[in-house]
Design an enzyme around this catalytic site. Structure first.
Site, PDB file in Angstrom:
ATOM      1  N   GLY A  70      -1.949 -17.058   4.948  1.00  0.00           N
ATOM      2  CA  GLY A  70      -3.028 -16.247   4.371  1.00  0.00           C
ATOM      3  C   GLY A  70      -3.329 -16.655   2.942  1.00  0.00           C
ATOM      4  O   GLY A  70      -4.480 -16.664   2.507  1.00  0.00           O
ATOM      5  N   THR A  71      -2.286 -16.999   2.204  1.00  0.00           N
ATOM      6  CA  THR A  71      -2.459 -17.390   0.804  1.00  0.00           C
ATOM      7  C   THR A  71      -3.351 -18.624   0.693  1.00  0.00           C
ATOM      8  O   THR A  71      -4.263 -18.672  -0.152  1.00  0.00           O
ATOM      9  CB  THR A  71      -1.075 -17.668   0.169  1.00  0.00           C
ATOM     10  OG1 THR A  71      -0.276 -16.477   0.290  1.00  0.00           O
ATOM     11  CG2 THR A  71      -1.194 -18.054  -1.284  1.00  0.00           C
ATOM     12  N   ASN A 147      -2.592  -3.884   1.134  1.00  0.00           N
ATOM     13  CA  ASN A 147      -1.251  -4.065   1.693  1.00  0.00           C
ATOM     14  C   ASN A 147      -0.219  -3.064   1.189  1.00  0.00           C
ATOM     15  O   ASN A 147       0.837  -2.925   1.765  1.00  0.00           O
ATOM     16  CB  ASN A 147      -0.743  -5.485   1.411  1.00  0.00           C
ATOM     17  CG  ASN A 147      -0.901  -5.874  -0.033  1.00  0.00           C
ATOM     18  OD1 ASN A 147      -2.007  -5.884  -0.565  1.00  0.00           O
ATOM     19  ND2 ASN A 147       0.206  -6.186  -0.695  1.00  0.00           N
ATOM     20  N   GLN A 177      -3.968  -7.818   6.343  1.00  0.00           N
ATOM     21  CA  GLN A 177      -3.356  -6.570   6.841  1.00  0.00           C
ATOM     22  C   GLN A 177      -4.244  -5.860   7.867  1.00  0.00           C
ATOM     23  O   GLN A 177      -3.906  -4.767   8.324  1.00  0.00           O
ATOM     24  CB  GLN A 177      -3.080  -5.611   5.679  1.00  0.00           C
ATOM     25  CG  GLN A 177      -2.071  -6.138   4.671  1.00  0.00           C
ATOM     26  CD  GLN A 177      -0.643  -6.197   5.208  1.00  0.00           C
ATOM     27  OE1 GLN A 177      -0.312  -5.605   6.239  1.00  0.00           O
ATOM     28  NE2 GLN A 177       0.214  -6.912   4.510  1.00  0.00           N
ATOM     29  N   SER A 195      -3.517 -13.984   8.696  1.00  0.00           N
ATOM     30  CA  SER A 195      -2.193 -14.596   8.731  1.00  0.00           C
ATOM     31  C   SER A 195      -1.475 -14.181  10.009  1.00  0.00           C
ATOM     32  O   SER A 195      -1.574 -13.026  10.433  1.00  0.00           O
ATOM     33  CB  SER A 195      -1.428 -14.108   7.499  1.00  0.00           C
ATOM     34  OG  SER A 195      -0.133 -14.611   7.488  1.00  0.00           O
ATOM     35  N   HIS A 197       1.873 -14.029  10.716  1.00  0.00           N
ATOM     36  CA  HIS A 197       3.173 -13.331  10.731  1.00  0.00           C
ATOM     37  C   HIS A 197       3.066 -11.822  10.549  1.00  0.00           C
ATOM     38  O   HIS A 197       4.059 -11.110  10.655  1.00  0.00           O
ATOM     39  CB  HIS A 197       4.146 -13.958   9.722  1.00  0.00           C
ATOM     40  CG  HIS A 197       3.861 -13.707   8.281  1.00  0.00           C
ATOM     41  ND1 HIS A 197       4.611 -12.841   7.526  1.00  0.00           N
ATOM     42  CD2 HIS A 197       2.928 -14.198   7.439  1.00  0.00           C
ATOM     43  CE1 HIS A 197       4.164 -12.831   6.277  1.00  0.00           C
ATOM     44  NE2 HIS A 197       3.132 -13.651   6.203  1.00  0.00           N
ATOM     45  N   THR A 233      -1.949 -32.690   9.732  1.00  0.00           N
ATOM     46  CA  THR A 233      -1.742 -32.599  11.184  1.00  0.00           C
ATOM     47  C   THR A 233      -1.510 -31.143  11.584  1.00  0.00           C
ATOM     48  O   THR A 233      -0.723 -30.440  10.950  1.00  0.00           O
ATOM     49  CB  THR A 233      -0.536 -33.480  11.601  1.00  0.00           C
ATOM     50  OG1 THR A 233      -0.839 -34.806  11.211  1.00  0.00           O
ATOM     51  CG2 THR A 233      -0.285 -33.402  13.093  1.00  0.00           C
ATOM     52  N   CYS A 313       5.751  -8.710   0.041  1.00  0.00           N
ATOM     53  CA  CYS A 313       5.251 -10.001   0.511  1.00  0.00           C
ATOM     54  C   CYS A 313       4.823 -10.859  -0.663  1.00  0.00           C
ATOM     55  O   CYS A 313       4.342 -11.959  -0.497  1.00  0.00           O
ATOM     56  CB  CYS A 313       4.138  -9.849   1.555  1.00  0.00           C
ATOM     57  SG  CYS A 313       2.914  -8.647   1.156  1.00  0.00           S
TER      58      CYS A 313
HETATM   59  N1  PLP Z   1      -3.056 -11.003   1.542  1.00  0.00           N
HETATM   60  C1  PLP Z   1      -2.477  -9.830   1.844  1.00  0.00           C
HETATM   61  C2  PLP Z   1      -3.282  -8.586   1.797  1.00  0.00           C
HETATM   62  C3  PLP Z   1      -1.130  -9.776   2.212  1.00  0.00           C
HETATM   63  O1  PLP Z   1      -0.567  -8.605   2.494  1.00  0.00           O
HETATM   64  C4  PLP Z   1      -0.404 -10.976   2.257  1.00  0.00           C
HETATM   65  C5  PLP Z   1       1.021 -10.867   2.602  1.00  0.00           C
HETATM   66  O2  PLP Z   1       1.863 -11.618   2.402  1.00  0.00           O
HETATM   67  C6  PLP Z   1      -1.063 -12.195   1.958  1.00  0.00           C
HETATM   68  C7  PLP Z   1      -2.389 -12.167   1.601  1.00  0.00           C
HETATM   69  C8  PLP Z   1      -0.374 -13.516   2.018  1.00  0.00           C
HETATM   70  O3  PLP Z   1      -0.262 -13.965   3.352  1.00  0.00           O
HETATM   71  P1  PLP Z   1       0.775 -15.132   3.704  1.00  0.00           P
HETATM   72  O4  PLP Z   1       2.135 -14.535   3.630  1.00  0.00           O
HETATM   73  O5  PLP Z   1       0.423 -15.552   5.104  1.00  0.00           O
HETATM   74  O6  PLP Z   1       0.552 -16.214   2.723  1.00  0.00           O
END
Ligand code: PLP
Length: 373
Positions: A70-71, A147, A177, A195, A197, A233, A313
Site C-alpha cells: 500500500g505504501t 486506520n 483499510q 494492500s 495483508h 518481475t 502499521c
Molecule cells: N495506508 C493505510 C491507511 C494503512 O493502514 C496502511 C497500513 O499499514 C498503509 C497505508 C500501508 O500499507 P502497507 O503495509 O501495505 O504498505
C-alpha cells in the site's frame, strides 16, 4: 487462549490463500514476461487476480496495477501526479504516514501541500476543501477509511466538489483499510491504493487503481512490466494470493464491535469512544481515561489478547502519540489512554466476553494504583 484484535495492523492469512500461493510457488514459477508455456501459465495467474481485484471495486482489469505494498501505491499516486504547472496536493491531517511522509518530502522539494483539518468526529470540512482548491492543484488525496479510528470519509461528496471546480484535478484515495471491508466502488475516484495483508492476503503486495485515461508518471522504472507503469518481475504467488483474498473478502460482522463497545460502556466509567458513528465495522478506538494505553496493551497481551495503542502499521509503534487523535482535538491524557481494537471475521462473540472481562479488570487495576490520576 489467543485473541487477535490487531487486524488493522495486519491479518492472519487465509489458509486457502496460503495453499494457493504454495501451489503456485511449486508448480507455476515461470516469469510472466517469458514467451514459452511456463511464462504464459504465470501470466494467466496474474490475469485472473487482476480480474478479481477489478471486480471487487467496480473497475476494469486494465485499470489495476500491482505494486509491492500500500505504501508504494500511495507514493506512486503522490509523486506521479505532480506536473510543472500543477504543484499542489490537498490531503488530510489524519492520513497514514504512507501519505504524510511523502507529502513532507514533496514540501521539501518545493511543492505545496494543504492539510484538511478534522473535528472531534474526524469529519473534514467540505468548505475548507473548496477554499483549498486552486488552479495549480494536481491532486486531492483523502483516505477511504482511517486506520486508527475507522472513520469513513465522504469520497462521493469530495468528487462532486472537485467536479464543480475543475474535473482535471485528480482524486486519490488510500483504501488500504477499506478494500473488502465495505462497499467500495471507484466511481468519481481516479486513483486508489490497496494492500493485500489487510484482507487475509500476503504481506508485501499492493495495488494501485488508475482510472482509464488518467496519465500519471511511473514511480519505479525498469523492464516495463505492468504496461510500463510498474517495473519489476511480478510476484506471481502473492498476486494470486491477493486476487483470492479479494474474492473471499467480506465486511467484518458489525456485532463484534457493537458488543465490545456496549460492554465497555456498561462496565467502565470515564471512557471515550473515539470511533465516530460512521466508522467501519472493523475498528473500535477507545480512550480509557486515567490509564496508559501501552500498559493496558501489555496487560492484555499477558492474557493472550493482542491490540494496538494507535497505529502499529507504522514502525514507530507507540513511541509518539497518535497524530490522528491529536488532530481530532483529544487531550494528551485522552490520547495516552487510547487502545485500538480491530476485528476480523475470525473473531467471535465468545471471544468478546473474554476481552471485556480482561480489559475491564486491567483498567480497574491500573486506576486503583492511581499512578496517573
Ligand atoms: N495506508 C493505510 C491507511 C494503512 O493502514 C496502511 C497500513 O499499514 C498503509 C497505508 C500501508 O500499507 P502497507 O503495509 O501495505 O504498505
Amino acid at each position: 487462549m489467543e485473541i487477535y484484535l490487531d487486524n488493522s495492523a495486519t491479518t492472519r492469512q487465509h489458509d486457502e490463500v496460503t495453499e494457493k500461493m504454495s501451489e503456485i510457488m511449486k508448480e507455476c514459477y515461470g516469469n510472466p514476461s517469458s514467451l514459452h508455456r511456463m511464462g504464459l501459465d504465470a501470466e494467466k495467474v496474474v490475469k485472473e487476480a487482476r480480474k478479481n481485484l477489478a471486480s471487487s471495486i467496480g473497475a476494469s482489469p486494465e485499470e489495476i496495477f500491482f505494486t509491492s505494498c500500500g505504501t508504494e501505491s500511495d507514493n506512486t499516486a503522490l509523486f506521479g501526479s505532480l506536473k510543472k504547472n500543477k504543484r499542489k496536493i490537498i490531503t488530510t491531517r489524519v492520513e497514514h504516514p504512507a501519505i504524510l511522509e511523502p507529502c513532507k518530502r514533496l514540501e521539501e522539494m518545493g511543492y505545496e501541500v494543504s492539510y484538511l483539518d478534522v473535528d472531534r468526529d474526524c469529519n473534514i470540512s467540505l468548505d475548507q476543501l473548496k477554499s483549498f482548491l486552486t488552479e495549480d492543484t494536481a491532486l486531492i488525496s483523502v483516505m477511504a477509511v482511517n486506520n486508527e479510528v475507522g472513520k469513513i470519509f465522504p469520497l462521493k461528496e469530495i468528487a462532486k466538489i472537485r467536479d464543480q471546480v475543475d474535473k482535471s484535478i485528480l482524486l486519490h484515495t488510500d483504501a488500504v483499510q477499506a478494500l473488502g471491508k465495505m462497499d467500495l466502488k471507484v466511481s468519481g475516484v481516479d486513483l486508489m491504493s490497496a494492500s493485500a495483508h489487510k484482507i487475509h492476503g500476503p504481506k508485501g503486495m499492493g495495488m494501485l487503481y488508475v482510472r482509464q485515461g488518467v496519465n500519471i508518471k511511473p514511480y519505479i522504472l525498469g523492464g516495463g512490466q505492468e504496461k510500463h507503469f510498474r517495473s519489476g518481475t511480478e510476484n506471481v504467488p502473492a498476486i494470486a494470493g491477493f486476487g483470492l483474498a479479494a474474492k473471499m473478502a467480506e465486511p467484518v460482522d458489525p456485532s463484534l464491535k457493537e458488543y465490545l463497545k456496549k460492554g465497555l460502556l456498561d462496565g467502565l466509567d470515564d471512557i471515550l469512544i473515539n470511533s465516530p458513528l460512521d466508522s467501519i465495522s472493523s475498528i473500535l478506538n477507545v480512550s480509557f481515561l486515567g490509564t496508559r494505553g501501552e500498559v493496558i496493551l501489555h496487560s492484555l497481551e499477558q492474557e493472550g489478547i493482542y491490540v494496538s495503542t494507535g497505529s502499529a502499521c507504522s514502525s514507530n509503534k507507540a513511541a509518539k502519540g497518535s497524530h490522528v487523535l491529536e488532530a481530532m482535538g483529544l487531550s494528551f491524557k485522552e490520547i495516552e489512554g487510547a487502545i485500538r481494537f480491530s476485528f476480523s471475521n475470525y473473531n467471535t462473540l465468545e471471544e468478546m466476553d473474554y476481552v471485556l472481562d480482561k480489559t475491564i479488570n486491567a483498567v480497574k487495576r491500573f486506576r486503583k494504583l492511581g499512578a496517573f490520576r
